[in-house]
Design a protein around this motif. Structure first.
Motif, mmCIF file in Angstrom:
data_model
loop_
_atom_site.group_PDB
_atom_site.id
_atom_site.type_symbol
_atom_site.label_atom_id
_atom_site.label_comp_id
_atom_site.label_asym_id
_atom_site.label_seq_id
_atom_site.Cartn_x
_atom_site.Cartn_y
_atom_site.Cartn_z
ATOM 1 N N THR A 117 54.448 95.531 -12.601
ATOM 2 C CA THR A 117 54.456 95.484 -14.063
ATOM 3 C C THR A 117 55.397 94.407 -14.562
ATOM 4 O O THR A 117 55.068 93.651 -15.489
ATOM 5 C CB THR A 117 54.877 96.850 -14.637
ATOM 6 N N GLN A 118 56.551 94.308 -13.947
ATOM 7 C CA GLN A 118 57.526 93.288 -14.344
ATOM 8 C C GLN A 118 56.975 91.882 -14.119
ATOM 9 O O GLN A 118 57.166 90.988 -14.945
ATOM 10 C CB GLN A 118 58.829 93.477 -13.551
ATOM 11 N N ARG A 119 56.269 91.695 -13.019
ATOM 12 C CA ARG A 119 55.693 90.375 -12.732
ATOM 13 C C ARG A 119 54.568 90.046 -13.706
ATOM 14 O O ARG A 119 54.421 88.899 -14.119
ATOM 15 C CB ARG A 119 55.182 90.347 -11.291
ATOM 16 N N ASP A 120 53.771 91.059 -14.064
ATOM 17 C CA ASP A 120 52.717 90.837 -15.062
ATOM 18 C C ASP A 120 53.330 90.425 -16.396
ATOM 19 O O ASP A 120 52.841 89.502 -17.054
ATOM 20 C CB ASP A 120 51.889 92.112 -15.250
ATOM 21 N N VAL A 121 54.382 91.126 -16.789
ATOM 22 C CA VAL A 121 55.058 90.807 -18.060
ATOM 23 C C VAL A 121 55.668 89.412 -17.991
ATOM 24 O O VAL A 121 55.585 88.635 -18.954
ATOM 25 C CB VAL A 121 56.144 91.859 -18.375
ATOM 26 N N ALA A 122 56.257 89.070 -16.843
ATOM 27 C CA ALA A 122 56.869 87.746 -16.687
ATOM 28 C C ALA A 122 55.825 86.644 -16.814
ATOM 29 O O ALA A 122 56.062 85.609 -17.453
ATOM 30 C CB ALA A 122 57.578 87.653 -15.338
ATOM 31 N N LEU A 123 54.637 86.862 -16.222
ATOM 32 C CA LEU A 123 53.572 85.866 -16.314
ATOM 33 C C LEU A 123 53.093 85.730 -17.758
ATOM 34 O O LEU A 123 52.899 84.611 -18.255
ATOM 35 C CB LEU A 123 52.398 86.269 -15.408
ATOM 36 N N ALA A 124 52.919 86.870 -18.436
ATOM 37 C CA ALA A 124 52.479 86.829 -19.829
ATOM 38 C C ALA A 124 53.505 86.106 -20.697
ATOM 39 O O ALA A 124 53.152 85.289 -21.558
ATOM 40 C CB ALA A 124 52.249 88.247 -20.347
ATOM 41 N N LEU A 125 54.791 86.381 -20.469
ATOM 42 C CA LEU A 125 55.845 85.724 -21.250
ATOM 43 C C LEU A 125 55.903 84.228 -20.952
ATOM 44 O O LEU A 125 56.151 83.414 -21.853
ATOM 45 C CB LEU A 125 57.201 86.376 -20.948
ATOM 46 N N LEU A 126 55.664 83.859 -19.688
ATOM 47 C CA LEU A 126 55.662 82.440 -19.329
ATOM 48 C C LEU A 126 54.550 81.706 -20.063
ATOM 49 O O LEU A 126 54.773 80.644 -20.663
ATOM 50 C CB LEU A 126 55.479 82.291 -17.819
ATOM 51 N N ILE A 184 45.250 71.895 -25.955
ATOM 52 C CA ILE A 184 44.705 72.961 -25.117
ATOM 53 C C ILE A 184 45.808 73.920 -24.686
ATOM 54 O O ILE A 184 45.615 75.137 -24.631
ATOM 55 C CB ILE A 184 43.994 72.367 -23.885
ATOM 56 N N ALA A 185 47.000 73.372 -24.367
ATOM 57 C CA ALA A 185 48.124 74.234 -23.990
ATOM 58 C C ALA A 185 48.459 75.190 -25.123
ATOM 59 O O ALA A 185 48.763 76.374 -24.898
ATOM 60 C CB ALA A 185 49.343 73.380 -23.631
ATOM 61 N N ALA A 186 48.394 74.686 -26.355
ATOM 62 C CA ALA A 186 48.693 75.530 -27.510
ATOM 63 C C ALA A 186 47.594 76.562 -27.751
ATOM 64 O O ALA A 186 47.868 77.743 -27.978
ATOM 65 C CB ALA A 186 48.878 74.656 -28.755
ATOM 66 N N MET A 187 46.351 76.126 -27.683
ATOM 67 C CA MET A 187 45.229 76.978 -28.089
ATOM 68 C C MET A 187 44.689 77.865 -26.972
ATOM 69 O O MET A 187 44.311 79.015 -27.214
ATOM 70 C CB MET A 187 44.082 76.104 -28.626
ATOM 71 N N MET A 188 44.634 77.342 -25.743
ATOM 72 C CA MET A 188 43.869 78.017 -24.689
ATOM 73 C C MET A 188 44.720 78.628 -23.579
ATOM 74 O O MET A 188 44.218 79.463 -22.820
ATOM 75 C CB MET A 188 42.885 77.031 -24.059
ATOM 76 N N LEU A 189 45.983 78.226 -23.464
ATOM 77 C CA LEU A 189 46.789 78.701 -22.342
ATOM 78 C C LEU A 189 46.861 80.226 -22.266
ATOM 79 O O LEU A 189 46.721 80.797 -21.172
ATOM 80 C CB LEU A 189 48.195 78.096 -22.422
ATOM 81 N N PRO A 190 47.082 80.940 -23.384
ATOM 82 C CA PRO A 190 47.127 82.408 -23.272
ATOM 83 C C PRO A 190 45.833 83.019 -22.748
ATOM 84 O O PRO A 190 45.849 84.097 -22.148
ATOM 85 C CB PRO A 190 47.407 82.857 -24.719
ATOM 86 N N THR A 191 44.700 82.340 -22.957
ATOM 87 C CA THR A 191 43.418 82.900 -22.515
ATOM 88 C C THR A 191 43.241 82.825 -21.003
ATOM 89 O O THR A 191 42.300 83.408 -20.459
ATOM 90 C CB THR A 191 42.229 82.183 -23.184
ATOM 91 N N ALA A 243 52.972 82.661 -22.782
ATOM 92 C CA ALA A 243 53.251 82.682 -24.220
ATOM 93 C C ALA A 243 54.321 81.655 -24.565
ATOM 94 O O ALA A 243 54.219 80.952 -25.584
ATOM 95 C CB ALA A 243 53.695 84.081 -24.640
ATOM 96 N N GLY A 244 55.341 81.537 -23.719
ATOM 97 C CA GLY A 244 56.412 80.569 -23.974
ATOM 98 C C GLY A 244 55.909 79.134 -23.919
ATOM 99 O O GLY A 244 56.257 78.310 -24.771
ATOM 100 N N LEU A 245 55.075 78.841 -22.917
ATOM 101 C CA LEU A 245 54.511 77.491 -22.815
ATOM 102 C C LEU A 245 53.607 77.180 -24.010
ATOM 103 O O LEU A 245 53.623 76.066 -24.544
ATOM 104 C CB LEU A 245 53.728 77.354 -21.511
ATOM 105 N N SER A 246 52.825 78.186 -24.420
ATOM 106 C CA SER A 246 51.944 77.991 -25.572
ATOM 107 C C SER A 246 52.755 77.752 -26.845
ATOM 108 O O SER A 246 52.455 76.846 -27.627
ATOM 109 C CB SER A 246 51.035 79.211 -25.745
ATOM 110 N N LEU A 247 53.805 78.548 -27.044
ATOM 111 C CA LEU A 247 54.659 78.374 -28.229
ATOM 112 C C LEU A 247 55.359 77.020 -28.208
ATOM 113 O O LEU A 247 55.522 76.377 -29.257
ATOM 114 C CB LEU A 247 55.696 79.505 -28.297
ATOM 115 N N ALA A 248 55.770 76.581 -27.010
ATOM 116 C CA ALA A 248 56.398 75.259 -26.896
ATOM 117 C C ALA A 248 55.418 74.164 -27.292
ATOM 118 O O ALA A 248 55.782 73.194 -27.964
ATOM 119 C CB ALA A 248 56.902 75.047 -25.467
ATOM 120 N N ALA A 249 54.145 74.322 -26.880
ATOM 121 C CA ALA A 249 53.121 73.339 -27.245
ATOM 122 C C ALA A 249 52.882 73.350 -28.758
ATOM 123 O O ALA A 249 52.752 72.296 -29.385
ATOM 124 C CB ALA A 249 51.822 73.634 -26.497
#
Length: 273
Positions: free
Chosen positions: A15-24, A86-93, A26-32
């Motif tokens: 669960t922690q690794r899943d959350v870490a991946l999701a946060l990563l 694409i990093a901004a729009m599609m990375l979370p998908t 999301a962070g990259l997308s927000l940075a974009a």
């Protein structure tokens, strides 16, 4: 009881690794998004709209210093700007595919590196689409510069893009690609065998990027109609594509999105006639 504790600990770690991946992601997308916002608010905002690359002294000098630079440099910069979008729009998908791949490779020492390879393949596929989009945009500009009738009726290109995007919503190809994006376990399992880890990971990234382009390219081209530097429209289109790709019932958006795009094209035509 002793057996239950390691199992509970392992589940917690997953669960922690899943959350870490999701946060990563999301962070990259927000940075974009932040980079795009800063870019659009800067004196170089016209570059975010893929216009005027050669007006810059630095870019013009770079173009002169490279063989074929006046063609290669703008195309590369255009595609790189597209990748930022694409990093901004599609990375979370990409989370479902990356999450499945992470679970399948979790016991490997190079799991993180392989995950990065998958992401690299995904962005390379979209970079290639950015190059194609650059050629199309340059072709339209070339035709407009040599045809007065077309130059005075630039809205025709916009209406044509909206019609093409609307009709593509009803195509079999759209939903073949969309189905690949909406079944991440089957997608990854059919491609990951662990025999050639780096090559298989890269192929997963490329294939996922290609199918993502396949189901989203028409909607992405609508950015040329509403403005490639418009963060608001970028966010709206990104939300539509994310919903189609990942959320339950997203495939049922076929009819409303398609009809909406065709209606928008009709409005453009009526307003300009």
């Amino acid at each position: 009881m002793a057996t239950a504790r390691p199992a509970a600990f392992a589940a917690q770690r997953e669960t922690q690794r899943d959350v870490a991946l999701a946060l990563l992601l999301a962070g990259l997308s927000l940075a974009a998004w932040g980079a795009l916002w800063a870019w659009s608010a800067s004196p170089y905002a016209r570059y975010a709209a893929h216009d005027g690359w050669l007006d810059s002294t630095v870019f013009a000098a770079l173009c002169r210093s490279l063989p074929g630079g006046s063609l290669v440099v703008p195309a590369a910069l255009y595609a790189l700007a597209w990748v930022l979008m694409i990093a901004a729009m599609m990375l979370p998908t990409t989370y479902p595919v990356l999450g499945i791949f992470r679970v399948m490779t979790r016991s490997r020492a190079d799991a993180r590196q392989l995950l990065a390879v998958v992401l690299a393949g995904f962005f390379i596929a979209w970079f290639g689409f950015g190059l194609i989009a650059h050629v199309l945009d340059a072709g339209v500009a070339w035709l407009g510069g040599r045809n007065v009738w077309l130059a005075e009726r630039g809205w025709i290109a916009g209406a044509s893009v909206l019609v093409a995007a609307g009709l593509f919503q009803f195509s079999a190809l759209k939903y073949r690609c969309l189905e690949q994006c909406r079944t991440p376990f089957a997608f990854v399992a059919s491609r990951w065998h662990g025999h050639a880890p780096a090559r298989e990971a890269f192929a997963i990234g490329i294939d996922h990027g290609v199918f993502c382009v396949g189901c989203c390219w028409a909607l992405m081209l609508c950015m040329f109609v509403v403005g490639t530097g418009s963060l608001g429209w970028m966010l709206a289109l990104g939300a539509l594509m994310a919903t189609e790709k990942n959320l339950p019932g997203g495939a049922r958006l076929r009819l409303p999105i398609g009809l909406g795009l065709l209606a928008a094209a009709a409005v453009v035509v009526v307003v300009h006639l």
